[in-house]
Design a protein around this motif. Sequence first.
Motif, PDB file in Angstrom:
ATOM      1  N   UNK A  91     -12.998   1.572   2.323  1.00  0.00           N
ATOM      2  CA  UNK A  91     -12.306   1.392   3.602  1.00  0.00           C
ATOM      3  C   UNK A  91     -10.815   1.599   3.376  1.00  0.00           C
ATOM      4  N   UNK A  92     -10.205   2.469   4.170  1.00  0.00           N
ATOM      5  CA  UNK A  92      -8.774   2.688   4.057  1.00  0.00           C
ATOM      6  C   UNK A  92      -8.377   4.007   4.710  1.00  0.00           C
ATOM      7  N   UNK A  93      -7.118   4.125   5.055  1.00  0.00           N
ATOM      8  CA  UNK A  93      -6.616   5.353   5.631  1.00  0.00           C
ATOM      9  C   UNK A  93      -6.495   6.444   4.580  1.00  0.00           C
ATOM     10  N   UNK A  94      -6.666   7.720   4.955  1.00  0.00           N
ATOM     11  CA  UNK A  94      -6.458   8.799   3.991  1.00  0.00           C
ATOM     12  C   UNK A  94      -5.017   8.820   3.488  1.00  0.00           C
ATOM     13  N   UNK A  95      -4.854   9.281   2.270  1.00  0.00           N
ATOM     14  CA  UNK A  95      -3.516   9.385   1.690  1.00  0.00           C
ATOM     15  C   UNK A  95      -2.664  10.363   2.502  1.00  0.00           C
ATOM     16  N   UNK A 100     -16.451   4.513   4.588  1.00  0.00           N
ATOM     17  CA  UNK A 100     -17.033   5.679   3.911  1.00  0.00           C
ATOM     18  C   UNK A 100     -18.001   5.145   2.862  1.00  0.00           C
ATOM     19  N   UNK A 101     -19.241   5.607   2.860  1.00  0.00           N
ATOM     20  CA  UNK A 101     -20.242   5.084   1.943  1.00  0.00           C
ATOM     21  C   UNK A 101     -20.783   6.206   1.070  1.00  0.00           C
ATOM     22  N   UNK A 102     -20.967   5.909  -0.218  1.00  0.00           N
ATOM     23  CA  UNK A 102     -21.504   6.883  -1.163  1.00  0.00           C
ATOM     24  C   UNK A 102     -22.048   6.127  -2.375  1.00  0.00           C
ATOM     25  N   UNK A 158      -3.403  -0.450   2.576  1.00  0.00           N
ATOM     26  CA  UNK A 158      -4.447  -1.163   1.856  1.00  0.00           C
ATOM     27  C   UNK A 158      -5.752  -0.370   1.824  1.00  0.00           C
ATOM     28  N   UNK A 159      -6.479  -0.487   0.690  1.00  0.00           N
ATOM     29  CA  UNK A 159      -7.827   0.057   0.576  1.00  0.00           C
ATOM     30  C   UNK A 159      -8.755  -1.027   0.026  1.00  0.00           C
ATOM     31  N   UNK A 160      -9.980  -1.032   0.518  1.00  0.00           N
ATOM     32  CA  UNK A 160     -11.000  -1.956   0.042  1.00  0.00           C
ATOM     33  C   UNK A 160     -12.195  -1.172  -0.460  1.00  0.00           C
ATOM     34  N   UNK A 161     -12.803  -1.689  -1.531  1.00  0.00           N
ATOM     35  CA  UNK A 161     -14.031  -1.113  -2.053  1.00  0.00           C
ATOM     36  C   UNK A 161     -15.042  -2.242  -2.226  1.00  0.00           C
TER      37      UNK A 161
END
Length: 268
Positions: A261-265, A216-218, A169-172
């Motif tokens: 938010x999420x694990x690297x591929x 990770x923020x940008x 899962x990834x969250x933005x």
Amino acid sequence: ADANGNIYVTGTALINEEVQTITIKYRSDYFTVPKGTDTPSVANYFYPNSGQIADENGDAISGETLNYYTIHHYPQLYFQPGKMNMVFSYVDADTTTEDTLVRVDMSFLDSDNPTIAYPINEMTESGYYNYFLAHCPEGITGVHGSEKLIYDDVYSNVDVIFSSNNAGLKLYFIYKPNADHDIGLVFEGQDDLQIVNNWGLRIVTAIGSYEFEKPRVYQLDDDNNPIALPWQLSWVIPQSGVAKFTGWGNYDQSKTLVIEIGNPEINS
């Protein structure tokens, strides 16, 4: 049309061999999807519920109550208005032992807009599922997955996008210009919430755990390309069952800010 810009169209349609009058609401939404190098995982697509999901009594759950779900992600994910359910399971073939399910709910702290999940990039050209079950014997067919879901305006000018890669899962969190950044997540049903390595978040249950990686923020430029910031965020637990972000620095509030938010591929 109504005051919110929604358009309503009423007409007749043939449903279950009966002519019925139906009304369809059309809405326009404008949202930002960050450009990313990760490819949404087919195994983690999000599927709409039209009554094929049943509760613990075997009764169908309506699509208004439960909007979307995943099939292969662990823990299993279900999406309700303003809330994500994470279902951990311990199931085996031994009839002498009890199977166990634990559900953890994640909602948005102090949000007064329990919006439903909407799909992004529905994959209508790919495979689909057909359901013929006891609670839907006439069948629910052609159920296609979507690459992403969006909860729009969870807070004023803040959208939340759920996506995935082959690691899960990834969250933005999408902060539109001038959005308030004091937001958080509420967890219910877990045994414990823990900070891992001073920056990650672990959800602990009796039969398993799940970790949200360091945020990770940008920011985004006019072409949705990432702009690096000189500071980064970490998770913090300010009170029982609540997780927030800490480590905020200065940024250009006229541009969109993203917390990813999420694990690297995983490279094969």
